[in-house]
Design a protein around this motif. Sequence first.
Motif, PDB file in Angstrom:
ATOM      1  N   SER A  85       0.813  -1.212   0.000  1.00 56.62           N
ATOM      2  CA  SER A  85       0.000   0.000   0.000  1.00 56.62           C
ATOM      3  C   SER A  85       0.851   1.269   0.000  1.00 56.62           C
ATOM      4  O   SER A  85       1.912   1.324   0.613  1.00 56.62           O
ATOM      5  N   LYS A  86       0.356   2.294  -0.679  1.00 54.37           N
ATOM      6  CA  LYS A  86       0.983   3.612  -0.667  1.00 54.37           C
ATOM      7  C   LYS A  86       0.165   4.610   0.149  1.00 54.37           C
ATOM      8  O   LYS A  86       0.445   5.804   0.133  1.00 54.37           O
ATOM      9  N   SER A  87      -0.821   4.111   0.862  1.00 47.82           N
ATOM     10  CA  SER A  87      -1.735   4.974   1.607  1.00 47.82           C
ATOM     11  C   SER A  87      -1.052   5.615   2.806  1.00 47.82           C
ATOM     12  O   SER A  87      -0.507   4.914   3.669  1.00 47.82           O
ATOM     13  N   LYS A  88      -1.096   6.933   2.879  1.00 52.74           N
ATOM     14  CA  LYS A  88      -0.532   7.645   4.033  1.00 52.74           C
ATOM     15  C   LYS A  88      -1.349   7.354   5.290  1.00 52.74           C
ATOM     16  O   LYS A  88      -0.828   7.382   6.408  1.00 52.74           O
ATOM     17  N   TYR A  89      -2.652   7.071   5.103  1.00 56.34           N
ATOM     18  CA  TYR A  89      -3.508   6.790   6.252  1.00 56.34           C
ATOM     19  C   TYR A  89      -3.116   5.473   6.928  1.00 56.34           C
ATOM     20  O   TYR A  89      -3.096   5.372   8.158  1.00 56.34           O
ATOM     21  N   LEU A  90      -2.774   4.467   6.123  1.00 52.00           N
ATOM     22  CA  LEU A  90      -2.381   3.179   6.698  1.00 52.00           C
ATOM     23  C   LEU A  90      -1.037   3.267   7.398  1.00 52.00           C
ATOM     24  O   LEU A  90      -0.816   2.630   8.427  1.00 52.00           O
ATOM     25  N   ILE A 119     -11.440   9.622  -1.227  1.00 54.96           N
ATOM     26  CA  ILE A 119     -10.464   8.540  -1.344  1.00 54.96           C
ATOM     27  C   ILE A 119     -10.911   7.572  -2.439  1.00 54.96           C
ATOM     28  O   ILE A 119     -12.088   7.215  -2.539  1.00 54.96           O
ATOM     29  N   GLU A 123      -7.808   2.467  -2.369  1.00 51.58           N
ATOM     30  CA  GLU A 123      -7.339   2.814  -1.022  1.00 51.58           C
ATOM     31  C   GLU A 123      -8.416   2.519   0.020  1.00 51.58           C
ATOM     32  O   GLU A 123      -8.107   2.081   1.126  1.00 51.58           O
ATOM     33  N   GLU A 126      -8.210  -1.047   0.917  1.00 45.66           N
ATOM     34  CA  GLU A 126      -7.081  -1.309   1.814  1.00 45.66           C
ATOM     35  C   GLU A 126      -7.392  -0.871   3.243  1.00 45.66           C
ATOM     36  O   GLU A 126      -7.025  -1.564   4.210  1.00 45.66           O
ATOM     37  N   ILE A 127      -8.056   0.256   3.394  1.00 46.49           N
ATOM     38  CA  ILE A 127      -8.398   0.757   4.731  1.00 46.49           C
ATOM     39  C   ILE A 127      -9.332  -0.214   5.443  1.00 46.49           C
ATOM     40  O   ILE A 127      -9.149  -0.544   6.620  1.00 46.49           O
TER      41      ILE A 127
END
Length: 308
Positions: A85-90, A119, A123, A126-127
């Motif tokens: 994942s490239k998610s900043k939230y994760l 979003i 993503e 993924e969240i």
Amino acid sequence: MGNNEVKMLKQIFKNYDKFLENSRKKLLSLLQQKTKESNGAKPLDIDEEIKRQWLNMEEKESVEQKQIAMKAIISLYIKKLLQKSKSKYLQKAYELLDETEDGAYETLDYLNRIPLSNIKSEELKEIYIFKALIYELLEDYDEASSSYKQAIRYDKTPNTLIEFKKFVERTREIFSWNSKEESYKKHNMILLHKVIPIEKMPKVAETVENVAKYYARSPRSRHLGKKYFKEVIKMYKVLMAEEPNKYSCKYIEALLDGIEIFMMSPVILKEVEELLISNLFCIESKIYLLERFKNLKKKKFIQKTVKK
């Protein structure tokens, strides 16, 4: 200032720029070397490690040891998700999970406050899978299943369905460690609201509510407290139908506690709002409950959910 002095200054600044650039490169090299050392010379093959941990789990004799091994497997799935994942939230969520004593619940609270409207589907998937894995760590399999199903809503490709299938296989393995009766007691919703006589229900509801809130004080037992509290809400609903003047506000208060203490779905606020508008009983308590309702509704993650 003479020409020679100007030339000398230019040379000094030129050398100084080179010094800064070389220093920057050396620092970057040191950081990269440190990262390699912390990760090991060879990157972890998570799939192989999951297989190894699964075999390790099957060799364990006690249920407690098996549960510890299963949590290690779920932690590996979290790392695998973060690798892709490239998610900043994760990334932020994982930091909370690592550094906080009550990290799992801090992480869930953070993820629930993310504004989801902007979003992309990938993503979002993924969240929700990340949330599902956290719920697995907490042994809250109902919420984990709901989160996986939310992930499937945003991505119906085989990859997401495979993740859900793996979850089902893990839960089956967990339930198989106990007899059917023990598994039912531990993981399924108790049905007190269907078996307790109405005259005894107020006392039982109060007792179970106290037990549930006691369990909520510890991250290790909060998932169990949540199961008990869901039954408390059902008992107060039965009592409200029987004696609305006496139990309407108690039922509303239980719904609000479910959101604030046990992180139940903010959609519950819709029912709270309807009850506050239509309820003509317990006026003094109603003012206090209305204030609680307004304060909860101001929270951004609740506003978005309630508007749906």
